[in-house]
Design an enzyme around this catalytic site. Structure first.
Site, PDB file in Angstrom:
ATOM      1  N   SER A 113       0.996  -1.191   0.041  1.00 16.01           N
ATOM      2  CA  SER A 113       0.056  -0.181  -0.073  1.00 16.01           C
ATOM      3  C   SER A 113       0.831   1.288  -0.163  1.00 16.01           C
ATOM      4  O   SER A 113       0.089   2.358   0.053  1.00 16.01           O
ATOM      5  CB  SER A 113      -1.016  -0.048   1.279  1.00 16.01           C
ATOM      6  N   ASN A 145      -1.289  -2.000  13.857  1.00 12.08           N
ATOM      7  CA  ASN A 145      -2.883  -1.672  13.901  1.00 12.08           C
ATOM      8  C   ASN A 145      -3.324  -0.527  14.586  1.00 12.08           C
ATOM      9  O   ASN A 145      -4.246   0.240  14.092  1.00 12.08           O
ATOM     10  CB  ASN A 145      -3.503  -2.955  14.541  1.00 12.08           C
ATOM     11  N   THR A 205     -41.085  25.014  -8.438  1.00 14.14           N
ATOM     12  CA  THR A 205     -41.382  23.808  -7.642  1.00 14.14           C
ATOM     13  C   THR A 205     -41.814  23.026  -8.863  1.00 14.14           C
ATOM     14  O   THR A 205     -42.328  23.359  -9.876  1.00 14.14           O
ATOM     15  CB  THR A 205     -42.504  23.813  -6.684  1.00 14.14           C
ATOM     16  N   HIS A 206     -41.411  21.702  -8.864  1.00 15.15           N
ATOM     17  CA  HIS A 206     -41.365  20.811 -10.054  1.00 15.15           C
ATOM     18  C   HIS A 206     -40.860  21.485 -11.402  1.00 15.15           C
ATOM     19  O   HIS A 206     -41.101  21.106 -12.516  1.00 15.15           O
ATOM     20  CB  HIS A 206     -42.943  20.470 -10.269  1.00 15.15           C
ATOM     21  N   LYS A 218     -21.175  27.071 -29.554  1.00 14.82           N
ATOM     22  CA  LYS A 218     -21.523  26.650 -27.908  1.00 14.82           C
ATOM     23  C   LYS A 218     -20.771  27.287 -27.095  1.00 14.82           C
ATOM     24  O   LYS A 218     -19.535  27.516 -27.284  1.00 14.82           O
ATOM     25  CB  LYS A 218     -21.225  25.089 -28.173  1.00 14.82           C
ATOM     26  N   ASN A 229     -20.359  25.804 -23.256  1.00 14.76           N
ATOM     27  CA  ASN A 229     -20.999  24.796 -22.391  1.00 14.76           C
ATOM     28  C   ASN A 229     -20.516  25.027 -20.897  1.00 14.76           C
ATOM     29  O   ASN A 229     -19.540  25.337 -20.608  1.00 14.76           O
ATOM     30  CB  ASN A 229     -20.665  23.542 -22.621  1.00 14.76           C
ATOM     31  N   GLU A 277     -21.447  20.878 -14.927  1.00 18.78           N
ATOM     32  CA  GLU A 277     -21.730  19.400 -15.045  1.00 18.78           C
ATOM     33  C   GLU A 277     -20.905  18.598 -14.400  1.00 18.78           C
ATOM     34  O   GLU A 277     -21.207  17.595 -14.057  1.00 18.78           O
ATOM     35  CB  GLU A 277     -21.736  19.282 -16.610  1.00 18.78           C
ATOM     36  N   TYR A 286      -9.036  -6.141  14.452  1.00 11.71           N
ATOM     37  CA  TYR A 286      -8.157  -5.682  13.015  1.00 11.71           C
ATOM     38  C   TYR A 286      -8.386  -6.699  11.879  1.00 11.71           C
ATOM     39  O   TYR A 286      -7.994  -7.769  12.117  1.00 11.71           O
ATOM     40  CB  TYR A 286      -6.819  -5.035  13.007  1.00 11.71           C
ATOM     41  N   GLN A 339      -7.244  -1.870   4.941  1.00  7.62           N
ATOM     42  CA  GLN A 339      -6.079  -1.093   3.917  1.00  7.62           C
ATOM     43  C   GLN A 339      -6.817  -0.386   2.865  1.00  7.62           C
ATOM     44  O   GLN A 339      -6.305   0.494   2.382  1.00  7.62           O
ATOM     45  CB  GLN A 339      -5.017  -2.131   3.561  1.00  7.62           C
ATOM     46  N   LYS A 383      -8.131   3.505   2.404  1.00  9.76           N
ATOM     47  CA  LYS A 383      -7.567   4.712   1.923  1.00  9.76           C
ATOM     48  C   LYS A 383      -7.693   5.262   0.672  1.00  9.76           C
ATOM     49  O   LYS A 383      -7.966   6.810   0.519  1.00  9.76           O
ATOM     50  CB  LYS A 383      -6.089   4.501   2.144  1.00  9.76           C
TER      51      LYS A 383
HETATM   52  N1  ARG Z   1      -1.113  -1.278   5.618  1.00 12.21           N
HETATM   53  C1  ARG Z   1      -1.945  -1.592   6.805  1.00 12.21           C
HETATM   54  C2  ARG Z   1      -3.458  -0.831   6.864  1.00 12.21           C
HETATM   55  O1  ARG Z   1      -3.543   0.049   6.073  1.00 12.21           O
HETATM   56  C3  ARG Z   1      -1.329  -1.441   8.112  1.00 12.21           C
HETATM   57  C4  ARG Z   1      -1.776  -2.282   9.132  1.00 12.21           C
HETATM   58  C5  ARG Z   1      -1.106  -3.539   9.037  1.00 12.21           C
HETATM   59  N2  ARG Z   1      -1.315  -4.505  10.118  1.00 12.21           N
HETATM   60  C6  ARG Z   1      -1.197  -5.981   9.886  1.00 12.21           C
HETATM   61  N3  ARG Z   1      -1.347  -6.610  10.965  1.00 12.21           N
HETATM   62  N4  ARG Z   1      -1.059  -6.528   8.635  1.00 12.21           N
HETATM   63  O2  ARG Z   1      -4.402  -1.159   7.393  1.00 12.21           O
END
Ligand code: ARG
Length: 461
Positions: free
Chosen positions: A25, A112, A157-158, A285, A287, A292, A319, A324, A327
């Site tokens: 990640s 975690n 309205t409408h 045009k 636009n 939009e 956890y 992950q 994000k």
């Molecule tokens: N990259 C992981 C996340 O975003 C971090 C935590 C990972 N923990 C684990 N025990 N593998 O959640």
């Protein structure tokens, strides 16, 4: 030990390359680096105060993390996918820079509670930034509303002409929608601003930690009461993206008003050349693509919210790596929200209203018919009978292609004998808006007082 892995102790064989690619990640969570470093510095300070790290070790850690922060800012940091994520990349680099003290930083901590902390810091920061920009947009709208407090336009309205309203009143409706968006963020921030560190992997830690000290350094109001909850829930991310999805829905509705108003048929507003685009084939045009796209981007923000809800729903405590996946939707929602609020702020600043066209549009479609009914009610006619009499007068006017004000007093009196010469004042657009004279009404003096109230409130932020 599996080559280079910080967790490799119990492994004999190397991670498959495809697994590294699949699980990594760092290419997106490096965006958390600033918060990860702040969290680690606070954690080290706390460990030191508790006598778990020596002063010397702590100093080396803090210095090392500062160097890493600089390397990241200057794009000199050696990011590596085989180190999985932002946390391991930073920790591994720290040990490279300062030696054994670096290996001690993770005492009484897990990735975690670390990632949960980073995410809370990220969301808090994003909320602050967004709230500031929402306020700028609101202030811009309030000033435009002040200029158009008595500019008359049709209210719909409408999407059918309903009653005349003032343009300032319409713009202040947008300000109110944004106000609730702002408030939702305030409320979400309160629940987000709580420290998860100390939860470690899930059960807490056997070290004598001081969570309030870490919380204080990071500006959290307090720490989380339950370690299992602290590492596992992402409801603050869901809540935040929900607030953003609602905000995007508001942007979308504002954008839709602008698309309509700027259309040839309405002609109420010119959005300015800088905020429109041309057509590659039709030379005439202009636009409203920006409006939009504001409308269109709502779709992905709602999608991100749904993705996060689904991500969370099947997870047992505590956890799971599923998290992950929180994000990318979060980051994209924040980026889209920030870009949207900025472009909308600039675009409304370019709006030029065509007061004549708005006035003419308000004069069409019998928008003062309700005023005529109210007039009859004030003369003692029951509302339902008044409604019927006015309905018949509208039908008669419409049949001859006339406005209500074009009908003679004699003609009007055929529909109700209670109608007198003073009716014509009631049928004017100015009279209609001025008569909606109560808090929240469209009367120009109410718009002015709402503007004054909003200016004071927004200035206090
Ligand atoms: N990259 C992981 C996340 O975003 C971090 C935590 C990972 N923990 C684990 N025990 N593998 O959640």
């Amino acid at each position: 030990m599996t080559k280079g892995k910080l967790w490799g102790g119990r492994f004999e064989h190397r991670t498959d390359y495809s697994v590294e690619q699949f699980t990594a990640s760092e290419h997106f969570d490096r965006r958390l680096a600033r918060f990860d470093i702040a969290g680690s510095v606070a954690h080290a300070h706390m460990l030191s105060a508790q006598g778990i790290l020596s002063e010397k070790e702590t100093e080396a850690i803090v210095e090392g993390l500062t160097t890493i922060g600089k390397e990241i800012d200057e794009q000199q940091f050696p990011w590596s996918a085989s180190l999985e994520d932002v946390h391991m990349n930073i920790e591994s680099r720290l040990t490279e820079l300062i030696g054994d003290a670096g290996k001690k930083l993770h005492t009484a901590r897990s990735r975690n509670d670390q990632v949960a902390t980073d995410m809370r810091l990220f969301v808090r920061d994003a909320i602050d930034e967004l709230q500031a920009r929402i306020t700028v947009l609101q202030l811009a709208l309030v000033e435009i509303a002040a200029t158009h407090a008595d500019t008359i336009m049709p209210g719909f309205t409408h999407l059918q002409p309903a009653q005349p309203v003032t343009c300032g009143h319409h713009l202040l409706a947008w300000v109110e929608m944004l106000e609730r968006d702002w408030q939702r963020l305030t409320s979400c921030r309160e629940r987000t601003n709580v420290l998860p560190l100390g939860a470690a992997a899930l059960a807490g830690t056997s070290f004598a930690i001081d969570q309030q000290m870490t919380a204080d350094e990071l500006g959290f109001t307090t720490f989380m009461r339950n370690s299992l909850d602290a590492v596992s829930d992402r409801d603050f991310v869901i809540e935040f993206t929900a607030a953003l999805a609602i905000m995007a829905t508001h942007f979308s509705r504002i954008a839709e008003d602008l698309v309509l108003w700027s259309s040839e048929r309405f002609g109420f507003v010119d959005l300015g050349d800088a905020f429109c685009t041309g057509s590659s084939i039709m030379p005439q045009k202009k636009n409203p693509d920006v409006a939009e796209l504001l409308r269109g981007k709502t779709g992905r923000m709602v999608g991100h919210l749904v993705a996060l809800l689904v991500l969370m729903k099947g997870q047992p405590l505590a956890y799971n790596r599923d998290n992950q996946e929180d994000k990318e939707p979060l980051f994209d929602s924040v980026d889209t929200a920030l870009a949207s609020v900025d472009v909308l702020t600039k675009m409304v600043g370019q709006m030029v209203f065509d007061k004549d066209k708005m006035y003419d549009a308000a004069a069409k479609g019998y928008t003062t018919a309700t005023d005529l009914a109210d007039y009859l009610v004030r003369k003692g006619v029951p509302f339902r009978d008044a409604h019927d009499a006015v309905g018949r007068s509208v039908a008669a006017a419409d049949a001859s292609g006339l406005a209500l004000t074009d009908l003679s007093l004699d003609t009007l009196q055929k529909f109700s004998e209670k109608i007198d010469a003073d009716v014509f004042q009631v049928l004017t657009l100015e009279g209609s808006v001025a008569s909606r004279d109560h808090p929240g009404g469209t009367a120009p003096n109410r718009v002015w007082s709402a503007v004054a109230e909003a200016r004071t409130r927004l200035a206090q932020r």
